[in-house]
Design an enzyme around this catalytic site. Structure first.
Site, PDB file in Angstrom:
ATOM      1  N   LYS A   1      67.028 -12.956 -74.109  1.00 36.68           N
ATOM      2  CA  LYS A   1      67.024 -12.145 -72.876  1.00 36.68           C
ATOM      3  C   LYS A   1      66.458 -10.749 -73.149  1.00 36.68           C
ATOM      4  CE  LYS A   1      70.910 -14.772 -71.045  1.00 36.68           C
ATOM      5  NZ  LYS A   1      72.351 -14.890 -70.752  1.00 36.68           N
TER       6      LYS A   1
ATOM      7  N   GLN B   1      77.824 -11.877 -71.716  1.00 40.84           N
ATOM      8  CA  GLN B   1      77.541 -13.232 -72.180  1.00 40.84           C
ATOM      9  C   GLN B   1      78.848 -14.009 -72.345  1.00 40.84           C
ATOM     10  OE1 GLN B   1      74.436 -14.386 -72.379  1.00 40.84           O
ATOM     11  NE2 GLN B   1      75.033 -16.415 -73.060  1.00 40.84           N
TER      12      GLN B   1
ATOM     13  N   ASP C   1      73.820 -12.270 -63.057  1.00 39.58           N
ATOM     14  CA  ASP C   1      74.226 -13.631 -63.427  1.00 39.58           C
ATOM     15  C   ASP C   1      74.673 -14.425 -62.201  1.00 39.58           C
ATOM     16  OD1 ASP C   1      73.969 -14.500 -66.050  1.00 39.58           O
ATOM     17  OD2 ASP C   1      75.726 -13.384 -66.748  1.00 39.58           O
TER      18      ASP C   1
HETATM   19  N1  GUN Z   1      76.708 -18.565 -71.204  1.00 42.84           N
HETATM   20  C1  GUN Z   1      75.983 -19.682 -70.970  1.00 42.84           C
HETATM   21  N2  GUN Z   1      75.116 -19.491 -69.963  1.00 42.84           N
HETATM   22  C2  GUN Z   1      75.292 -18.221 -69.545  1.00 42.84           C
HETATM   23  C3  GUN Z   1      74.676 -17.442 -68.523  1.00 42.84           C
HETATM   24  O1  GUN Z   1      73.787 -17.873 -67.781  1.00 42.84           O
HETATM   25  N3  GUN Z   1      75.128 -16.160 -68.421  1.00 42.84           N
HETATM   26  C4  GUN Z   1      76.120 -15.650 -69.195  1.00 42.84           C
HETATM   27  N4  GUN Z   1      76.517 -14.389 -68.998  1.00 42.84           N
HETATM   28  N5  GUN Z   1      76.712 -16.360 -70.149  1.00 42.84           N
HETATM   29  C5  GUN Z   1      76.290 -17.637 -70.316  1.00 42.84           C
END
Ligand code: GUN
Length: 293
Positions: A52, A96, A119
């Site tokens: 990211k 995350q 998100d």
């Molecule tokens: N863990 C697995 N997929 C995601 C996601 O799309 N966003 C976040 N914040 N954590 C994750």
């Protein structure tokens, strides 16, 4: 059988975002800014967050990575989120997941300012999505929709079977696919760990979104000819022959299911890359919302 190439589709989306960012910068705006919070040392989370942050750089976004030890207290984390919530220099904020057991994930998500919830996990974001109102759509299901769109796959009136009901993928994917939209307008069935006649249901599916996190779960005898397969699985399997020490496996037994399908996503190179592109789309949207306030 056509491969749904996430690398190609995500590159197109990223190019469009980059062009828009270049224009915004040329017009004198600051760069869109994404903050990622990473707690602990989960290997998969480290990889996702690194990806990211790297993509932000490629697109001309500013990014900040805030790391905490797995022992961080819930209060410390919530205080940091509250601080970022009111920072006008930050457009998007994500924490995350998963988080260590002593931290309440729901509390964390509910503390994020919905205007920065790129998100799309906040109850307000999910509620708006369900009502088909403008909001941030969770990145993985949003990436799936963008991929179906890029390949002009007609979903209207089709039977879409979603395997898995997680808050991150299965539940929002099911909501999106039944919305009055294209892609959407599906008849949706959600299968999960308590579903009794799963193969019977998946064999009726025109589209299958496999998001249960069980490597190679979906076999050829569980699908009908011509099915569209979206494989969200991305499980690390020990592999001494791989330089990284692991291989990535999807939820679909690709080699046997691919010949029966009309379209199928590879793993890796499918949904995962679309997820990042969708997150970047959300971050740019958050930025544009903030400058148009
Ligand atoms: N863990 C697995 N997929 C995601 C996601 O799309 N966003 C976040 N914040 N954590 C994750």
């Amino acid at each position: 059988m056509t491969l749904l190439d996430g690398k190609w589709a995500s590159a197109q989306i990223k190019e469009e975002i980059k062009a828009e960012v270049d224009q915004l910068l040329a017009a004198g705006h600051r760069a869109p800014h994404l903050v990622c919070i990473l707690v602990g040392n989960n290997g998969a989370s480290e990889t996702y967050v690194a990806s990211k942050i790297k993509t932000c750089g490629q697109l001309g976004f500013k990014s900040t990575l805030i790391r905490y030890e797995a022992t961080v207290t819930e209060n410390e984390l919530l205080d940091k989120i509250k601080e970022i919530n009111t920072d006008d220099g930050v457009d998007g904020l994500l924490v995350q997941l998963p988080l260590p057991k002593h931290i309440d994930e729901n509390k964390v998500i509910e503390t994020i300012n919905p205007a920065k919830d790129v998100d799309g996990f906040h109850p307000i974001s999910i509620g708006k999505m369900a009502l088909n109102l403008p909001t941030f759509v969770p990145a993985t299901p949003y990436g799936i929709v963008l991929l179906l769109e890029k390949y002009n796959i007609n979903t209207s009136g089709k039977h879409c079977v979603v395997i898995g009901r997680s808050n991150i993928v299965g539940m929002p994917a099911a909501l999106l696919m039944q919305r009055n939209a294209q892609p959407g307008n599906c008849t949706v069935t959600v299968c999960h760990s308590r579903t009794q006649n799963l193969s019977e249901i998946t064999r009726q599916a025109d589209i299958i979104i496999a998001a249960l996190g069980k490597p190679e779960f979906l076999k050829a005898d569980m699908v009908k000819e011509g099915v569209v397969i979206i494989d969200v699985g991305l499980t690390r399997i020990d592999d001494a022959n791989s330089p990284k020490g692991y291989a990535l496996k999807g939820d679909v037994a690709f080699d046997e299911v691919a010949p029966k399908s009309s379209y199928i996503t590879p793993v890796p190179g499918g949904v995962g890359l679309m997820t990042i592109a969708a997150l970047m789309t959300n971050t740019l949207k958050a930025f544009k919302n903030s400058i148009n306030k």
